[in-house]
Design an enzyme around this catalytic site. Structure first.
Site, PDB file in Angstrom:
ATOM      1  N   LYS A 292       0.844  -1.202   0.000  1.00  0.00           N
ATOM      2  CA  LYS A 292       0.000   0.000   0.000  1.00  0.00           C
ATOM      3  C   LYS A 292       0.880   1.253   0.000  1.00  0.00           C
ATOM      4  CE  LYS A 292      -3.911  -2.324   2.129  1.00  0.00           C
ATOM      5  NZ  LYS A 292      -4.587  -2.746   3.360  1.00  0.00           N
TER       6      LYS A 292
ATOM      7  N   GLN B  79      -4.971  -1.281   9.427  1.00  0.00           N
ATOM      8  CA  GLN B  79      -4.904  -2.635   8.881  1.00  0.00           C
ATOM      9  C   GLN B  79      -5.540  -3.637   9.850  1.00  0.00           C
ATOM     10  OE1 GLN B  79      -3.824  -3.364   5.811  1.00  0.00           O
ATOM     11  NE2 GLN B  79      -3.982  -5.570   6.001  1.00  0.00           N
TER      12      GLN B  79
ATOM     13  N   ASP C 184     -11.186   2.912   3.636  1.00  0.00           N
ATOM     14  CA  ASP C 184     -11.591   1.508   3.578  1.00  0.00           C
ATOM     15  C   ASP C 184     -13.102   1.391   3.356  1.00  0.00           C
ATOM     16  OD1 ASP C 184      -9.723  -0.573   3.782  1.00  0.00           O
ATOM     17  OD2 ASP C 184      -9.412  -0.216   5.923  1.00  0.00           O
TER      18      ASP C 184
HETATM   19  N1  GUN Z   1      -6.763  -6.634   5.974  1.00  0.00           N
HETATM   20  C1  GUN Z   1      -6.875  -7.359   4.820  1.00  0.00           C
HETATM   21  N2  GUN Z   1      -7.449  -6.603   3.862  1.00  0.00           N
HETATM   22  C2  GUN Z   1      -7.720  -5.400   4.404  1.00  0.00           C
HETATM   23  C3  GUN Z   1      -8.312  -4.193   3.916  1.00  0.00           C
HETATM   24  O1  GUN Z   1      -8.729  -4.093   2.760  1.00  0.00           O
HETATM   25  N3  GUN Z   1      -8.376  -3.166   4.797  1.00  0.00           N
HETATM   26  C4  GUN Z   1      -7.941  -3.256   6.072  1.00  0.00           C
HETATM   27  N4  GUN Z   1      -8.063  -2.191   6.852  1.00  0.00           N
HETATM   28  N5  GUN Z   1      -7.381  -4.361   6.564  1.00  0.00           N
HETATM   29  C5  GUN Z   1      -7.275  -5.413   5.733  1.00  0.00           C
END
Ligand code: GUN
Length: 303
Positions: A55, A99, A122
């Site tokens: 990311k 996350q 998100d």
């Molecule tokens: N953990 C796995 N995929 C994601 C996601 O798309 N967003 C977040 N915040 N955590 C994750």
């Protein structure tokens, strides 16, 4: 009957990231706006660390201001909430992503609820779920947003089509159903208690599989010519018994790909289908949040 078109999510995502890069450059030079994304990771889960690294890298490559906060596993809920609050008030930050999963001693719902909904890239905050449900401008969860973009690219107009979403998670199934409704599809949400799931799927013009069960959707569940979007990412033992014995694994989707390919009109592969779209949509949501914070329209490259 011809084989399905393979939907190249990797190429689509690369193109989208390129357009985001152009849009971010123009926002910077023309409006003095640099979209900023803060990613917060608590603890040392290797899969999460890899996601967060990707990311950060992709954000920087697109020209975003990107900050990663790496906190130890012992971080208290109070400390995490304090950081979220600080980011909520930071004018250089337009998107906040915490996350998941978080360590067990932290209440994820409380943390997600503490994020400013206008920075919730998100799309997990209940305010954004509500906005999406009533058709107000929302930040939409990245994976279903990516699926919708692929569908529009492959099909064009979705109006009147029967879409079946298999899976009812808050992160994929439910927002996917809302997006398809908004696109004037007739939407069915199927799940583990659906009486005849195969029969339900056989009526789908668009079939979205988001259940997290390896190769659950079989070829004979699919209507000829249907467009199949496979959201699943499941790690299973290697197909080669010798390699499997050595602990080697491979990644498969929720759809039995070879069977489905013989029937469907188009299908996303795993890997290389929906997966790459998710981070690209996170960057897109960050640009969307930054533009909204200034009352600006989304740059034309991204409309
Ligand atoms: N953990 C796995 N995929 C994601 C996601 O798309 N967003 C977040 N915040 N955590 C994750």
């Amino acid at each position: 009957m011809s084989e399905a078109r393979i939907i190249d999510g990797k190429a689509f995502a690369a193109d989208l990231r390129g357009r985001i890069g152009v849009a971010v450059h123009r926002l910077k030079t023309e409006k003095g706006l640099v979209p900023g994304l803060a990613v917060v990771i608590v603890g040392e889960d290797p899969a999460s660390q890899l996601y967060v690294k990707n990311k950060g890298e992709q954000s920087r490559m697109a020209g975003l201001h990107s900050v990663t906060h790496t906190l130890p596993a012992e971080t208290t809920q109070e400390q995490l909430l304090r950081l979220v609050n600080q980011l909520n008030h930071d004018p250089a930050i337009h998107g906040i992503l915490v996350q998941l999963p978080l360590p067990k001693h932290i209440d994820s719902n409380a943390v997600l609820a503490a994020i400013d909904p206008d920075k919730d890239v998100d799309g997990f905050h209940i305010v954004n779920a509500g906005r999406l449900a009533v058709g107000l401008p929302a930040l939409v969860p990245c994976t279903p947003l990516g699926c919708l973009m692929l569908l529009k690219d492959v099909i064009g107009e979705l109006r009147g089509l029967h879409a079946v979403v298999v899976g009812r998670s808050n992160i994929v199934g439910k927002p996917m159903a809302q997006l398809l409704l908004q696109a004037d599809c007739t939407v069915t949400v199927a799940h583990s208690r659906t009486v005849d799931i195969a029969e339900t799927c056989r009526d789908a013009d668009i079939l979205i599989a988001a259940v997290g069960r390896p190769e659950m959707v079989r070829g004979d569940w699919i209507k000829e010519g249907a467009v199949v979007i496979d959201v699943g990412i499941n790690r299973v033992p290697s197909a080669d018994p010798e390699k499997a014995a050595q602990g080697k694994t491979r990644v498969v989707g929720d759809v039995a790909f070879e069977e489905a390919k013989a029937v469907a009109g188009a299908i996303t592969p795993v890997p290389g289908g929906v997966g790459p779209m998710t981070i690209a949509c996170l960057l897109l949501n960050t640009v969307t949040a930054a533009c909204r914070s200034r009352g600006l329209p989304l740059p034309e490259e991204l409309v």
